[in-house]
Design a protein around this motif. Structure first.
Motif, PDB file in Angstrom:
ATOM      1  N   MET A 119       0.848  -1.178   0.000  1.00  0.00           N
ATOM      2  CA  MET A 119       0.000   0.000   0.000  1.00  0.00           C
ATOM      3  C   MET A 119       0.893   1.241   0.000  1.00  0.00           C
ATOM      4  SD  MET A 119      -3.185  -0.724   2.476  1.00  0.00           S
ATOM      5  CE  MET A 119      -2.226  -0.269   3.877  1.00  0.00           C
ATOM      6  N   TYR A 120       0.440   2.262  -0.751  1.00  0.00           N
ATOM      7  CA  TYR A 120       1.185   3.517  -0.726  1.00  0.00           C
ATOM      8  C   TYR A 120       0.808   4.280   0.530  1.00  0.00           C
ATOM      9  CZ  TYR A 120       2.055   2.465  -5.584  1.00  0.00           C
ATOM     10  OH  TYR A 120       2.452   1.845  -6.742  1.00  0.00           O
ATOM     11  N   ASP A 121       1.825   4.780   1.200  1.00  0.00           N
ATOM     12  CA  ASP A 121       1.561   5.533   2.420  1.00  0.00           C
ATOM     13  C   ASP A 121       1.858   7.006   2.125  1.00  0.00           C
ATOM     14  OD1 ASP A 121       0.868   5.940   5.016  1.00  0.00           O
ATOM     15  OD2 ASP A 121       2.768   5.277   5.876  1.00  0.00           O
ATOM     16  N   LYS A 122       2.712   7.607   2.940  1.00  0.00           N
ATOM     17  CA  LYS A 122       2.996   9.044   2.756  1.00  0.00           C
ATOM     18  C   LYS A 122       3.838   9.322   1.517  1.00  0.00           C
ATOM     19  CE  LYS A 122       2.964  10.631   7.506  1.00  0.00           C
ATOM     20  NZ  LYS A 122       3.334   9.434   8.307  1.00  0.00           N
ATOM     21  N   VAL A 123       3.545  10.459   0.878  1.00  0.00           N
ATOM     22  CA  VAL A 123       4.371  10.941  -0.224  1.00  0.00           C
ATOM     23  C   VAL A 123       4.933  12.293   0.187  1.00  0.00           C
ATOM     24  CG1 VAL A 123       4.408  11.623  -2.646  1.00  0.00           C
ATOM     25  CG2 VAL A 123       2.843   9.832  -1.885  1.00  0.00           C
ATOM     26  N   ARG A 124       6.239  12.488   0.030  1.00  0.00           N
ATOM     27  CA  ARG A 124       6.804  13.776   0.443  1.00  0.00           C
ATOM     28  C   ARG A 124       8.037  14.140  -0.370  1.00  0.00           C
ATOM     29  NH1 ARG A 124      10.655  12.718   5.544  1.00  0.00           N
ATOM     30  NH2 ARG A 124      11.573  10.828   4.742  1.00  0.00           N
ATOM     31  N   PHE A 125       8.324  15.434  -0.350  1.00  0.00           N
ATOM     32  CA  PHE A 125       9.548  15.922  -0.955  1.00  0.00           C
ATOM     33  C   PHE A 125      10.662  15.785   0.067  1.00  0.00           C
ATOM     34  CE2 PHE A 125       7.133  18.433  -4.134  1.00  0.00           C
ATOM     35  CZ  PHE A 125       7.881  18.084  -5.244  1.00  0.00           C
ATOM     36  N   ILE A 126      11.830  15.352  -0.350  1.00  0.00           N
ATOM     37  CA  ILE A 126      12.966  15.338   0.561  1.00  0.00           C
ATOM     38  C   ILE A 126      14.169  15.969  -0.141  1.00  0.00           C
ATOM     39  CG2 ILE A 126      12.254  13.278   1.858  1.00  0.00           C
ATOM     40  CD1 ILE A 126      14.711  11.972   0.160  1.00  0.00           C
ATOM     41  N   GLU A 127      15.136  16.335   0.651  1.00  0.00           N
ATOM     42  CA  GLU A 127      16.354  16.911   0.100  1.00  0.00           C
ATOM     43  C   GLU A 127      17.461  15.889   0.320  1.00  0.00           C
ATOM     44  OE1 GLU A 127      15.924  20.428  -0.598  1.00  0.00           O
ATOM     45  OE2 GLU A 127      17.938  20.748  -1.386  1.00  0.00           O
ATOM     46  N   LYS A 128      18.106  15.464  -0.770  1.00  0.00           N
ATOM     47  CA  LYS A 128      19.161  14.466  -0.597  1.00  0.00           C
ATOM     48  C   LYS A 128      20.346  14.819  -1.488  1.00  0.00           C
ATOM     49  CE  LYS A 128      19.620   9.698   0.439  1.00  0.00           C
ATOM     50  NZ  LYS A 128      19.034   8.522   0.876  1.00  0.00           N
ATOM     51  N   GLY A 129      21.494  15.002  -0.867  1.00  0.00           N
ATOM     52  CA  GLY A 129      22.703  15.352  -1.626  1.00  0.00           C
ATOM     53  C   GLY A 129      22.508  16.587  -2.483  1.00  0.00           C
ATOM     54  N   GLY A 130      21.791  17.569  -1.952  1.00  0.00           N
ATOM     55  CA  GLY A 130      21.560  18.806  -2.697  1.00  0.00           C
ATOM     56  C   GLY A 130      20.517  18.667  -3.796  1.00  0.00           C
ATOM     57  N   GLU A 131      19.820  17.541  -3.790  1.00  0.00           N
ATOM     58  CA  GLU A 131      18.828  17.301  -4.844  1.00  0.00           C
ATOM     59  C   GLU A 131      17.462  17.072  -4.214  1.00  0.00           C
ATOM     60  OE1 GLU A 131      19.635  13.655  -6.971  1.00  0.00           O
ATOM     61  OE2 GLU A 131      17.604  13.687  -7.816  1.00  0.00           O
ATOM     62  N   LYS A 132      16.437  17.693  -4.790  1.00  0.00           N
ATOM     63  CA  LYS A 132      15.077  17.478  -4.279  1.00  0.00           C
ATOM     64  C   LYS A 132      14.502  16.213  -4.911  1.00  0.00           C
ATOM     65  CE  LYS A 132      12.000  20.971  -2.557  1.00  0.00           C
ATOM     66  NZ  LYS A 132      11.178  22.134  -2.839  1.00  0.00           N
ATOM     67  N   GLN A 133      13.981  15.354  -4.072  1.00  0.00           N
ATOM     68  CA  GLN A 133      13.445  14.088  -4.586  1.00  0.00           C
ATOM     69  C   GLN A 133      12.037  13.841  -4.032  1.00  0.00           C
ATOM     70  OE1 GLN A 133      16.220  11.171  -3.146  1.00  0.00           O
ATOM     71  NE2 GLN A 133      17.771  11.675  -4.689  1.00  0.00           N
ATOM     72  N   ILE A 134      11.301  13.012  -4.690  1.00  0.00           N
ATOM     73  CA  ILE A 134       9.983  12.611  -4.187  1.00  0.00           C
ATOM     74  C   ILE A 134      10.116  11.210  -3.592  1.00  0.00           C
ATOM     75  CG2 ILE A 134       7.592  12.056  -4.800  1.00  0.00           C
ATOM     76  CD1 ILE A 134       7.858  14.094  -7.079  1.00  0.00           C
ATOM     77  N   GLU A 135       9.642  11.090  -2.373  1.00  0.00           N
ATOM     78  CA  GLU A 135       9.756   9.800  -1.700  1.00  0.00           C
ATOM     79  C   GLU A 135       8.350   9.273  -1.403  1.00  0.00           C
ATOM     80  OE1 GLU A 135      13.491   9.036   1.049  1.00  0.00           O
ATOM     81  OE2 GLU A 135      11.678   9.245   2.242  1.00  0.00           O
ATOM     82  N   ILE A 136       8.110   8.051  -1.791  1.00  0.00           N
ATOM     83  CA  ILE A 136       6.799   7.439  -1.540  1.00  0.00           C
ATOM     84  C   ILE A 136       6.996   6.254  -0.613  1.00  0.00           C
ATOM     85  CG2 ILE A 136       4.804   6.274  -2.589  1.00  0.00           C
ATOM     86  CD1 ILE A 136       5.682   7.677  -5.251  1.00  0.00           C
ATOM     87  N   LYS A 137       6.380   6.335   0.529  1.00  0.00           N
ATOM     88  CA  LYS A 137       6.530   5.235   1.479  1.00  0.00           C
ATOM     89  C   LYS A 137       5.563   4.118   1.102  1.00  0.00           C
ATOM     90  CE  LYS A 137       7.270   4.720   6.420  1.00  0.00           C
ATOM     91  NZ  LYS A 137       8.654   4.246   6.348  1.00  0.00           N
ATOM     92  N   VAL A 138       6.073   2.903   1.087  1.00  0.00           N
ATOM     93  CA  VAL A 138       5.232   1.749   0.781  1.00  0.00           C
ATOM     94  C   VAL A 138       5.199   0.868   2.019  1.00  0.00           C
ATOM     95  CG1 VAL A 138       4.949  -0.264  -0.712  1.00  0.00           C
ATOM     96  CG2 VAL A 138       5.922   1.832  -1.645  1.00  0.00           C
ATOM     97  N   VAL A 139       3.988   0.425   2.398  1.00  0.00           N
ATOM     98  CA  VAL A 139       3.882  -0.464   3.566  1.00  0.00           C
ATOM     99  C   VAL A 139       3.109  -1.716   3.185  1.00  0.00           C
ATOM    100  CG1 VAL A 139       4.037   1.338   5.346  1.00  0.00           C
ATOM    101  CG2 VAL A 139       1.818   0.779   4.339  1.00  0.00           C
ATOM    102  N   ALA A 140       3.402  -2.800   3.889  1.00  0.00           N
ATOM    103  CA  ALA A 140       2.678  -4.049   3.650  1.00  0.00           C
ATOM    104  C   ALA A 140       1.304  -3.944   4.296  1.00  0.00           C
ATOM    105  CB  ALA A 140       3.449  -5.217   4.245  1.00  0.00           C
ATOM    106  N   ARG A 141       0.330  -4.564   3.659  1.00  0.00           N
ATOM    107  CA  ARG A 141      -1.010  -4.577   4.250  1.00  0.00           C
ATOM    108  C   ARG A 141      -0.922  -5.285   5.596  1.00  0.00           C
ATOM    109  NH1 ARG A 141      -3.472  -5.860  -0.453  1.00  0.00           N
ATOM    110  NH2 ARG A 141      -4.093  -3.779  -1.062  1.00  0.00           N
ATOM    111  N   ARG A 142      -1.691  -4.762   6.575  1.00  0.00           N
ATOM    112  CA  ARG A 142      -1.622  -5.362   7.914  1.00  0.00           C
ATOM    113  C   ARG A 142      -2.019  -6.844   7.846  1.00  0.00           C
ATOM    114  NH1 ARG A 142      -4.713  -1.820  11.873  1.00  0.00           N
ATOM    115  NH2 ARG A 142      -3.296  -0.297  10.988  1.00  0.00           N
TER     116      ARG A 142
END
Ligand SMILES: [Zn+2]
Length: 401
Positions: A1-24
């Motif tokens: 399942m897709y969880d939170k989606v957020r912008f992060i800063e990594k090595g001077g680069e802006k990236q989109i991170e999508i958290k994926v979790v297993a169904r309970r």
């Protein structure tokens, strides 16, 4: 399942991170046997690169689990979006491989902010999948040709399917020896080889030898393109020799700038070249006689009946042998030696002209020439199968075209 989606800063680069979790309460799947198994523990978070969005790189982030599989022991779980230890998702690999057919691999890497190496990995995955899942049944016509590789020091043998409406690279191997082509037939297997009705090749002896042995029932056709190429080489030789001779004997440099007038088909000459040719034809030069013999030979391809083509070849070779022009006599001998194979072209009702193999081989040459970065055989192999193999791709919910 897709969880939170957020912008992060990594090595001077802006990236989109999508958290994926297993169904309970969901069970994990063993990556070894693909069966579900109870969870054992959790591993570190892993990031999987997905298709970039609005110019930002996108990553799926997931806490991998390990399973206690009854059959395999403690194993990492299988996830549906990536294989093994790969950092790229299947979807992203297919995306990169798709663009790697349209752009150079370096351009793909730059366009999608990834590395050449990752593009290679993506193409490699797609090609290997394609090779495992392709269908090699129903092939009735093949073309065998070679291309130079490694700055012209080495050769690759290419085997193409040339059935009407189905042309592709089906096999390639190092070198152009008897052993190379035997390896193809071993790979292709006897039942499939027996289904081959037409083989198109050049006059390379090892190929002719193996084709004769391995495709007994098939009609072996000598490629028209390669015969024309032998002529052009002969004309070049005659002209160069005569040019030098005339120069040392102090004659007018009649043959200067005449190369293309003598090599090109007359109907394709530019006005200036046509004038030069008309001028040349007034002289009794060896180059001119060789040219006329070559032009005369072109009539061959207009014949429909193999019997009449055969008669024409007999007449032509007799005349050529009497010409006393060394390189042309050499061509005539070559034609005589291969006459039955040349005539097969008429028996095949001209169905398989040089055009098909020629076209594929040219594309292969362009691929290897643009192969900046493919230093190894494996790299060239992957690139060529990708460009010419017409391979199936893994099923995806998304189409990129
Ligand atoms: Zn298992």
């Amino acid at each position: 399942m897709y969880d939170k989606v957020r912008f992060i800063e990594k090595g001077g680069e802006k990236q989109i991170e999508i958290k994926v979790v297993a169904r309970r309460n969901s069970q994990a799947i063993c990556s070894c046997c693909s069966r579900s198994a109870p969870r054992y523990d959790r591993l570190k978070e892993r990031r999987f690169e997905f298709i970039p969005l609005w110019g930002y790189r996108v990553f799926l982030v997931y806490l991998m689990r390990r399973v206690q599989c009854s059959g395999c022991g403690i194993k990492v779980e299988e996830v549906p979006w990536a294989r093994g230890k790969r950092e790229l998702t299947d979807t992203y690999m297919q995306f990169l491989a798709y663009w790697a057919k349209k752009l150079s691999w370096q351009e793909v890497a730059v366009s999608f902010r990834t590395s050449w190496k990752k593009v290679f990995q993506a193409v490699e995955y797609i090609v290997q999948w394609g090779l495992r899942h392709r269908d090699l049944s129903g092939i009735t016509a093949i073309g065998v040709d070679e291309i130079a590789w490694h700055k012209g020091h080495k050769y690759l043998t290419m085997v193409y399917q040339i059935d009407a409406g189905a042309t592709r690279l089906i096999w390639m191997g190092k070198d152009r020896t008897v052993k190379t082509l035997l390896r193809f037939f071993r790979f292709f297997g006897r039942p499939r080889s027996q289904g081959i009705q037409y083989v198109c090749s050049d006059m390379w002896k090892p190929y002719i030898k193996v084709i004769k042995k391995k495709t007994v029932e098939a009609l072996h056709i000598l490629d028209r393109f390669h015969i024309v190429a032998k002529f052009n080489k002969a004309i070049d030789e005659v002209r160069a020799l005569e040019y030098r001779q005339m120069k040392t004997e102090g004659y007018e440099p009649l043959l200067k700038h005449s190369r293309w007038c003598l090599l090109k088909r007359r109907e394709r000459l530019a006005e200036k070249q046509e004038a030069k040719l008309s001028d040349l034809l007034r002289y009794n030069l060896r180059s001119v006689r060789a040219y006329l013999l070559k032009e005369d030979f072109n009539q061959l391809w207009e014949y429909v009946s193999p019997a009449w083509a055969d008669k024409f070849l007999n007449r032509w070779t007799t005349r050529a042998m009497r010409s006393k022009i060394g390189p042309i006599k050499k061509v005539a001998k070559m034609v005589r030696r291969h006459q039955p194979l040349i005539l097969n072209w008429f028996k095949a009702k001209k169905a398989f002209s040089s055009g098909v193999v020629e076209g594929l081989n040219n594309k292969a040459k362009v691929t290897t020439r643009n192969s900046y970065g493919f230093r190894t055989y494996h790299g060239v192999e992957i690139a060529l199968y990708h460009a010419l193999g017409n391979l199936p791709t893994p099923p995806m919910s998304h189409k990129f075209c």
